[in-house]
Enzyme design. Structure first.
Site, PDB file in Angstrom:
ATOM      1  N   TRP A 120      77.780  89.369 -10.023  1.00  0.00           N
ATOM      2  CA  TRP A 120      77.122  88.661  -8.955  1.00  0.00           C
ATOM      3  C   TRP A 120      78.102  87.956  -8.031  1.00  0.00           C
ATOM      4  O   TRP A 120      79.156  87.514  -8.478  1.00  0.00           O
ATOM      5  CB  TRP A 120      76.168  87.632  -9.542  1.00  0.00           C
ATOM      6  CG  TRP A 120      75.027  88.145 -10.328  1.00  0.00           C
ATOM      7  CD1 TRP A 120      74.372  89.346 -10.185  1.00  0.00           C
ATOM      8  CD2 TRP A 120      74.347  87.461 -11.385  1.00  0.00           C
ATOM      9  NE1 TRP A 120      73.328  89.446 -11.055  1.00  0.00           N
ATOM     10  CE2 TRP A 120      73.290  88.301 -11.818  1.00  0.00           C
ATOM     11  CE3 TRP A 120      74.507  86.223 -12.017  1.00  0.00           C
ATOM     12  CZ2 TRP A 120      72.414  87.949 -12.835  1.00  0.00           C
ATOM     13  CZ3 TRP A 120      73.642  85.868 -13.020  1.00  0.00           C
ATOM     14  CH2 TRP A 120      72.605  86.710 -13.424  1.00  0.00           C
ATOM     15  N   VAL A 123      78.895  84.342  -9.121  1.00  0.00           N
ATOM     16  CA  VAL A 123      79.644  84.147 -10.363  1.00  0.00           C
ATOM     17  C   VAL A 123      80.913  84.994 -10.366  1.00  0.00           C
ATOM     18  O   VAL A 123      82.033  84.480 -10.335  1.00  0.00           O
ATOM     19  CB  VAL A 123      78.778  84.485 -11.591  1.00  0.00           C
ATOM     20  CG1 VAL A 123      79.587  84.288 -12.878  1.00  0.00           C
ATOM     21  CG2 VAL A 123      77.515  83.637 -11.624  1.00  0.00           C
ATOM     22  N   CYS A 124      80.733  86.293 -10.410  1.00  0.00           N
ATOM     23  CA  CYS A 124      81.864  87.209 -10.590  1.00  0.00           C
ATOM     24  C   CYS A 124      82.800  87.223  -9.392  1.00  0.00           C
ATOM     25  O   CYS A 124      83.994  87.520  -9.539  1.00  0.00           O
ATOM     26  CB  CYS A 124      81.341  88.604 -10.881  1.00  0.00           C
ATOM     27  SG  CYS A 124      80.198  88.637 -12.272  1.00  0.00           S
ATOM     28  N   VAL A 125      82.279  86.920  -8.213  1.00  0.00           N
ATOM     29  CA  VAL A 125      83.135  86.774  -7.034  1.00  0.00           C
ATOM     30  C   VAL A 125      83.563  85.325  -6.862  1.00  0.00           C
ATOM     31  O   VAL A 125      84.749  85.017  -6.696  1.00  0.00           O
ATOM     32  CB  VAL A 125      82.421  87.272  -5.757  1.00  0.00           C
ATOM     33  CG1 VAL A 125      83.307  87.023  -4.527  1.00  0.00           C
ATOM     34  CG2 VAL A 125      82.083  88.744  -5.866  1.00  0.00           C
TER      35      VAL A 125
END
Length: 217
Positions: A120, A123-125
């Site tokens: 996401w 989150v992940c970015v």
């Protein structure tokens, strides 16, 4: 062409000579949770980012969050269009920047500008992007090559990016900033990328080609 021209053009744009692309957690399971962008559009944009990075010879680093669990493996476009990417396996860390091997791989590129996309976005970015900025990198977040579980989540993430100094951008902006000019021998390759992320541009190309064919009859 030089990154900064005598006109000053390029001074505020992405410098291909100093850029690395990070494709984070574009996984088949996580893809199904995305609600702020159409899945087909997201996949085309991820493919376009991978293709332009490969075309430009930019370092590409990929990683996945627990790919043997519900999050699933990386989507096929990542490996297909960035076949020479460096894959970094994580040990369960939610943020890739918490993984020493990942950070070492980023630093090993020698690049100080990071172009990041992932699922996401929130989150992940965002988590590695904020830490990368704190570590002295210039960071671009490709919003439409990333996805979130809701529009509200995406908007909140965008606001936090702005506060933290992460530059939000789009696939069209990234491709154009890297390409810079149509006066280049590989111009047709860029046209193919435009057609991939913009079906309307593909229609423009088709219309032009048919007009050219008709004119020759």
């Amino acid at each position: 062409m030089a990154h900064v021209l005598s006109t000053g053009g390029g001074q505020a744009l992405l410098d291909a000579a100093d850029a690395a692309v990070l494709l984070l957690d574009h996984q088949s399971g996580l893809l199904q949770t995305v609600r702020d962008i159409e899945i087909s559009e997201l996949r085309a944009n991820v493919a376009s980012l991978a293709k332009v990075a490969t075309l430009m010879g930019l370092p590409v680093i990929t990683t996945a969050s627990v790919p043997d669990g519900p999050n699933g493996p990386l989507i096929a476009e990542v490996e297909q269009f960035a076949p020479d990417a460096t894959y970094v396996s994580r040990k369960g860390e939610i943020s890739a920047w918490d993984n020493e091997d990942f950070v070492n791989a980023v630093r090993a590129t020698g690049k100080k500008t990071l172009v990041i996309a992932g699922i996401w976005t929130s989150v992940c970015v965002m988590l590695p992007a904020l830490d990368a900025v704190a570590a002295g990198f210039k960071v671009y977040a490709v919003m439409d090559a990333s996805g979130d579980p809701s529009t509200l989540t995406s908007r909140t993430t965008l606001a936090r990016f702005a506060q933290a100094g992460v530059v939000p951008t789009s696939i069209s902006a990234v491709v154009c900033e890297l390409q810079r000019t149509w006066n280049r021998p590989d111009a047709a390759k860029y046209a193919e990328i435009y057609a991939l992320f913009s079906p309307h541009y593909a229609a423009v190309i088709e219309s032009y080609q048919r007009a050219q064919q008709a004119a020759k009859k």
